[in-house]
Design a protein around this motif. Structure first.
Motif, PDB file in Angstrom:
ATOM      1  N   THR A  95     -19.234  21.828  44.453  1.00  0.00           N
ATOM      2  CA  THR A  95     -19.078  22.393  43.111  1.00  0.00           C
ATOM      3  C   THR A  95     -17.861  23.306  43.029  1.00  0.00           C
ATOM      4  OG1 THR A  95     -21.479  22.329  42.814  1.00  0.00           O
ATOM      5  CG2 THR A  95     -20.239  23.709  41.294  1.00  0.00           C
ATOM      6  N   ALA A  96     -17.540  23.951  44.154  1.00  0.00           N
ATOM      7  CA  ALA A  96     -16.403  24.872  44.189  1.00  0.00           C
ATOM      8  C   ALA A  96     -15.061  24.165  44.296  1.00  0.00           C
ATOM      9  CB  ALA A  96     -16.560  25.836  45.364  1.00  0.00           C
ATOM     10  N   CYS A  97     -15.089  22.813  44.274  1.00  0.00           N
ATOM     11  CA  CYS A  97     -13.861  22.017  44.351  1.00  0.00           C
ATOM     12  C   CYS A  97     -13.760  21.169  43.082  1.00  0.00           C
ATOM     13  CB  CYS A  97     -13.864  21.123  45.583  1.00  0.00           C
ATOM     14  SG  CYS A  97     -14.123  21.975  47.145  1.00  0.00           S
ATOM     15  N   PRO A  98     -13.282  21.716  41.974  1.00  0.00           N
ATOM     16  CA  PRO A  98     -13.304  21.013  40.684  1.00  0.00           C
ATOM     17  C   PRO A  98     -12.387  19.802  40.604  1.00  0.00           C
ATOM     18  CG  PRO A  98     -12.060  23.066  40.509  1.00  0.00           C
ATOM     19  CD  PRO A  98     -12.707  23.072  41.856  1.00  0.00           C
ATOM     20  N   LYS A  99     -11.472  19.618  41.591  1.00  0.00           N
ATOM     21  CA  LYS A  99     -10.560  18.471  41.563  1.00  0.00           C
ATOM     22  C   LYS A  99     -10.782  17.518  42.733  1.00  0.00           C
ATOM     23  CE  LYS A  99      -6.781  20.865  39.155  1.00  0.00           C
ATOM     24  NZ  LYS A  99      -5.338  21.258  39.221  1.00  0.00           N
ATOM     25  N   ILE A 100     -11.867  17.684  43.476  1.00  0.00           N
ATOM     26  CA  ILE A 100     -12.061  16.886  44.680  1.00  0.00           C
ATOM     27  C   ILE A 100     -12.197  15.400  44.344  1.00  0.00           C
ATOM     28  CG2 ILE A 100     -14.580  17.150  44.697  1.00  0.00           C
ATOM     29  CD1 ILE A 100     -14.299  17.339  47.805  1.00  0.00           C
ATOM     30  N   LEU A 104     -25.983  15.974  45.947  1.00  0.00           N
ATOM     31  CA  LEU A 104     -24.592  16.312  45.656  1.00  0.00           C
ATOM     32  C   LEU A 104     -24.237  15.856  44.247  1.00  0.00           C
ATOM     33  CD1 LEU A 104     -22.813  15.317  49.001  1.00  0.00           C
ATOM     34  CD2 LEU A 104     -23.761  17.530  48.344  1.00  0.00           C
ATOM     35  N   ASN A 105     -23.418  16.654  43.585  1.00  0.00           N
ATOM     36  CA  ASN A 105     -23.010  16.344  42.221  1.00  0.00           C
ATOM     37  C   ASN A 105     -21.531  16.637  42.069  1.00  0.00           C
ATOM     38  OD1 ASN A 105     -22.482  16.605  39.354  1.00  0.00           O
ATOM     39  ND2 ASN A 105     -24.690  16.578  39.050  1.00  0.00           N
ATOM     40  N   SER A 106     -20.774  15.633  41.610  1.00  0.00           N
ATOM     41  CA  SER A 106     -19.344  15.840  41.390  1.00  0.00           C
ATOM     42  C   SER A 106     -18.867  14.942  40.254  1.00  0.00           C
ATOM     43  CB  SER A 106     -18.544  15.533  42.659  1.00  0.00           C
ATOM     44  OG  SER A 106     -17.150  15.587  42.398  1.00  0.00           O
ATOM     45  N   THR A 143     -15.643  14.455  39.711  1.00  0.00           N
ATOM     46  CA  THR A 143     -14.299  13.952  40.030  1.00  0.00           C
ATOM     47  C   THR A 143     -14.244  13.104  41.295  1.00  0.00           C
ATOM     48  OG1 THR A 143     -13.804  15.999  41.245  1.00  0.00           O
ATOM     49  CG2 THR A 143     -13.206  15.924  38.914  1.00  0.00           C
ATOM     50  N   LEU A 144     -15.322  13.080  42.085  1.00  0.00           N
ATOM     51  CA  LEU A 144     -15.319  12.403  43.379  1.00  0.00           C
ATOM     52  C   LEU A 144     -15.095  10.900  43.210  1.00  0.00           C
ATOM     53  CD1 LEU A 144     -15.731  13.193  46.388  1.00  0.00           C
ATOM     54  CD2 LEU A 144     -18.105  12.448  46.132  1.00  0.00           C
ATOM     55  N   LYS A 145     -14.099  10.357  43.948  1.00  0.00           N
ATOM     56  CA  LYS A 145     -13.778   8.928  43.878  1.00  0.00           C
ATOM     57  C   LYS A 145     -14.134   8.184  45.159  1.00  0.00           C
ATOM     58  CE  LYS A 145      -9.977   9.347  40.553  1.00  0.00           C
ATOM     59  NZ  LYS A 145      -8.541   9.064  40.300  1.00  0.00           N
ATOM     60  N   SER A 146     -14.205   8.891  46.280  1.00  0.00           N
ATOM     61  CA  SER A 146     -14.464   8.228  47.559  1.00  0.00           C
ATOM     62  C   SER A 146     -15.340   9.115  48.429  1.00  0.00           C
ATOM     63  CB  SER A 146     -13.138   7.936  48.280  1.00  0.00           C
ATOM     64  OG  SER A 146     -13.357   7.446  49.588  1.00  0.00           O
ATOM     65  N   ILE A 147     -16.358   8.510  49.058  1.00  0.00           N
ATOM     66  CA  ILE A 147     -17.195   9.253  49.993  1.00  0.00           C
ATOM     67  C   ILE A 147     -17.459   8.402  51.225  1.00  0.00           C
ATOM     68  CG2 ILE A 147     -19.350   8.512  48.878  1.00  0.00           C
ATOM     69  CD1 ILE A 147     -20.491  11.301  49.677  1.00  0.00           C
ATOM     70  N   TYR A 148     -17.327   9.041  52.402  1.00  0.00           N
ATOM     71  CA  TYR A 148     -17.590   8.401  53.691  1.00  0.00           C
ATOM     72  C   TYR A 148     -18.661   9.220  54.401  1.00  0.00           C
ATOM     73  CZ  TYR A 148     -16.883   6.883  58.532  1.00  0.00           C
ATOM     74  OH  TYR A 148     -17.079   6.409  59.811  1.00  0.00           O
ATOM     75  N   ILE A 149     -19.749   8.564  54.778  1.00  0.00           N
ATOM     76  CA  ILE A 149     -20.881   9.250  55.410  1.00  0.00           C
ATOM     77  C   ILE A 149     -21.154   8.577  56.748  1.00  0.00           C
ATOM     78  CG2 ILE A 149     -23.270   9.979  55.130  1.00  0.00           C
ATOM     79  CD1 ILE A 149     -22.900   9.353  52.107  1.00  0.00           C
ATOM     80  N   GLU A 150     -21.121   9.344  57.842  1.00  0.00           N
ATOM     81  CA  GLU A 150     -21.333   8.782  59.179  1.00  0.00           C
ATOM     82  C   GLU A 150     -22.271   9.681  59.990  1.00  0.00           C
ATOM     83  OE1 GLU A 150     -18.864   7.676  63.285  1.00  0.00           O
ATOM     84  OE2 GLU A 150     -17.776   8.064  61.431  1.00  0.00           O
ATOM     85  N   ALA A 151     -23.174   9.021  60.737  1.00  0.00           N
ATOM     86  CA  ALA A 151     -24.071   9.718  61.663  1.00  0.00           C
ATOM     87  C   ALA A 151     -24.853  10.832  60.973  1.00  0.00           C
ATOM     88  CB  ALA A 151     -23.288  10.268  62.854  1.00  0.00           C
ATOM     89  N   GLU A 200     -24.744  12.129  42.802  1.00  0.00           N
ATOM     90  CA  GLU A 200     -24.402  11.890  41.396  1.00  0.00           C
ATOM     91  C   GLU A 200     -22.898  12.055  41.239  1.00  0.00           C
ATOM     92  OE1 GLU A 200     -25.606  13.424  36.871  1.00  0.00           O
ATOM     93  OE2 GLU A 200     -26.723  14.122  38.637  1.00  0.00           O
ATOM     94  N   ALA A 201     -22.229  10.933  41.025  1.00  0.00           N
ATOM     95  CA  ALA A 201     -20.767  10.933  40.932  1.00  0.00           C
ATOM     96  C   ALA A 201     -20.348   9.893  39.894  1.00  0.00           C
ATOM     97  CB  ALA A 201     -20.144  10.614  42.297  1.00  0.00           C
ATOM     98  N   ASP A 202     -19.885  10.361  38.767  1.00  0.00           N
ATOM     99  CA  ASP A 202     -19.627   9.480  37.627  1.00  0.00           C
ATOM    100  C   ASP A 202     -18.428   8.557  37.807  1.00  0.00           C
ATOM    101  OD1 ASP A 202     -21.785  10.499  36.295  1.00  0.00           O
ATOM    102  OD2 ASP A 202     -20.639  11.972  35.150  1.00  0.00           O
ATOM    103  N   VAL A 203     -17.458   8.948  38.638  1.00  0.00           N
ATOM    104  CA  VAL A 203     -16.239   8.140  38.763  1.00  0.00           C
ATOM    105  C   VAL A 203     -16.049   7.610  40.189  1.00  0.00           C
ATOM    106  CG1 VAL A 203     -15.089   9.301  36.853  1.00  0.00           C
ATOM    107  CG2 VAL A 203     -14.809  10.196  39.173  1.00  0.00           C
ATOM    108  N   LEU A 204     -17.118   7.554  40.967  1.00  0.00           N
ATOM    109  CA  LEU A 204     -17.017   7.106  42.361  1.00  0.00           C
ATOM    110  C   LEU A 204     -16.548   5.652  42.427  1.00  0.00           C
ATOM    111  CD1 LEU A 204     -17.676   8.310  45.215  1.00  0.00           C
ATOM    112  CD2 LEU A 204     -19.730   6.889  45.155  1.00  0.00           C
ATOM    113  N   GLU A 205     -15.553   5.390  43.304  1.00  0.00           N
ATOM    114  CA  GLU A 205     -15.016   4.042  43.476  1.00  0.00           C
ATOM    115  C   GLU A 205     -15.293   3.473  44.863  1.00  0.00           C
ATOM    116  OE1 GLU A 205     -10.887   4.074  42.527  1.00  0.00           O
ATOM    117  OE2 GLU A 205     -11.184   4.634  40.424  1.00  0.00           O
TER     118      GLU A 205
END
Length: 423
Positions: free
Chosen positions: A171-176, A197-199, A201-209, A218-223
């Motif tokens: 939330t503290a990263c408004p342009k992430i 998690l809620n963002s 602006t988030l476009k990409s997420i990588y989750i490992e281990a 919740e990410a409205d513009v995730l690609e």
């Protein structure tokens, strides 16, 4: 070289990156030394770059980094990656960060300190656009504490953070736009480990281990969504249909839900995964724009289930790259394949076909031939194979027969580029 502007020399030194190389190059002459001190933009201290780092005592290494760093002004990029070094003094590390933080745009930080150094407290509200953080403990005291106004990329590896603080940090990263989570230690006060998690602006997420009970994003513009080597009871994506690339590799998940975010999918890559095909297919069936589909080492929850290639051909008409791992159902009398060849609809747009096996047998060639018939415009065929180190005579004979059969088959498809990749 004498006529090069000092700013250009600073740019040349910045491309070297490694601190040792920069210092050596700056000794060329007085002009290069000036460029190092006034116009250097990036500097990297990495224990893999120079083995001598590992031979120095911690205090001597701290002095070396301090002397090198404090001779520069206006650094925009700083990398301190010391995996094989004992804990640094927190006071020294804080001095490095305080000296550079006002101009830094990206920071790669993997330093163990005693006591822990809170990066958020030191580098917040600055110009930082990229932060790669490892082996650190993170605490967020307030939702708006030390806002990262410019941060676009955040990577957290082996960090200790609570689920609440992780959401507050996002939330503290408004342009992430990009988030990576690798093997985090997530603390929860309740019995269940739940991350929400809620963002916007988030476009990409990588989750490992990551091992969790629930992961809700919740990410409205995730690609881009990539999940690897995770154990989850539930993963849920809430979005607005912007997802383009979905990759899942070696993941254990009981309930997987990407909601209505699949209409614009272009890539689906599934490997080392157990699925109920009917549910998974139903989830991606609206992806009429799909161009790349990879199903590799997939295990079906229902033993009688197969992937219907006819359905794939009909529902994904734009498919250009298809990758399938072959598996023979030994328990079925008719030798049914995991990917059935029933139907006649052509995969007209498929240009690249990747096929592989886990256990080779004589039916593999017939399966390849059936797929080639359904891809009239194919340009490249890549065959992946797994060969055991202790090959039996039967395996060698089967491989020889396969090679001969494929060569014979390719005489009918001379326009197709064929490649073999064996493991």
């Amino acid at each position: 070289m004498d006529y090069l502007p000092v700013e250009v020399i600073g740019n040349i030194l910045s491309h070297l990156g490694a601190a040792r190389d920069v210092v050596v190059a700056s000794a060329t002459c007085r002009k290069w030394r000036e460029a190092y001190c006034k116009h250097l933009r990036t500097l990297s201290f990495n224990s893999d770059d120079w083995s001598v780092y590992r031979d120095l005592t911690t205090s001597r290494l701290e002095i070396l980094i301090t002397q090198t760093l404090f001779q520069t002004t206006g650094l925009q990029g700083l990398s301190i990656l010391m995996d094989d070094v004992d804990e640094f003094s927190a006071a020294t590390v804080i001095a490095w960060l305080m000296y550079t933080r006002e101009t830094l745009k990206w920071l790669f930080y993997n330093v163990r300190t005693s006591p822990n150094v809170n990066i958020l407290e030191i580098c917040g509200r600055q110009k930082l656009e990229m932060l790669v953080l490892a082996h650190n403990s993170i605490t967020v005291f307030e939702p708006n504490y030390q806002m990262f106004h410019c941060l676009k990329s955040l990577s957290l590896s082996y960090v200790s953070i609570s689920a609440l603080d992780l959401n507050l940090l996002l939330t503290a990263c408004p342009k992430i736009e990009m988030l990576a989570l690798v093997n985090p230690e997530i603390a929860m006060s309740d019995a269940q480990v739940i991350v929400e998690l809620n963002s916007a602006t988030l476009k990409s997420i990588y989750i490992e281990a990551v091992t969790l009970d629930k992961f809700i994003l919740e990410a409205d513009v995730l690609e881009i969504l990539h999940i690897k080597d995770c154990a989850l009871e539930l993963f849920e994506l809430i979005g607005k249909g912007t997802l383009k690339h979905f990759k899942i590799d070696d993941v254990s998940v009981i309930h997987l839900d990407v909601g209505e975010a699949v209409d614009n999918l272009e890539t689906v890559d599934v490997s080392n995964f157990t699925i109920i095909w009917s549910k998974f297919y139903q989830m991606i069936s609206k992806s009429s724009k799909l161009r790349r589909l990879r199903l590799w080492d997939v295990v079906f929850d229902d033993e009688d289930e197969i992937v219907d290639l006819e359905t794939i051909a009909v529902c994904f008409p734009q498919l250009t790259h298809l990758s399938l791992s072959y598996d023979l159902r030994d328990d079925l009398r008719d030798g049914a394949l995991l990917y059935g060849w029933q139907g006649s609809t052509s995969l007209e747009h498929v240009l690249v076909l990747e096929l592989g096996w886990t256990v080779i047998n004589d039916l593999f060639t017939h399966w390849v031939a059936s797929l080639l018939q359904r891809c009239p415009n194919l340009l490249k065929l890549i065959i992946h194979g797994a060969i055991s180190e202790t090959k039996t005579h039967e395996e060698c004979q089967t491989l020889a027969n396969l090679t001969s059969s494929v060569v014979e088959l390719m005489r009918r498809y001379i326009h197709v580029d064929v490649q073999f990749e064996y493991e």
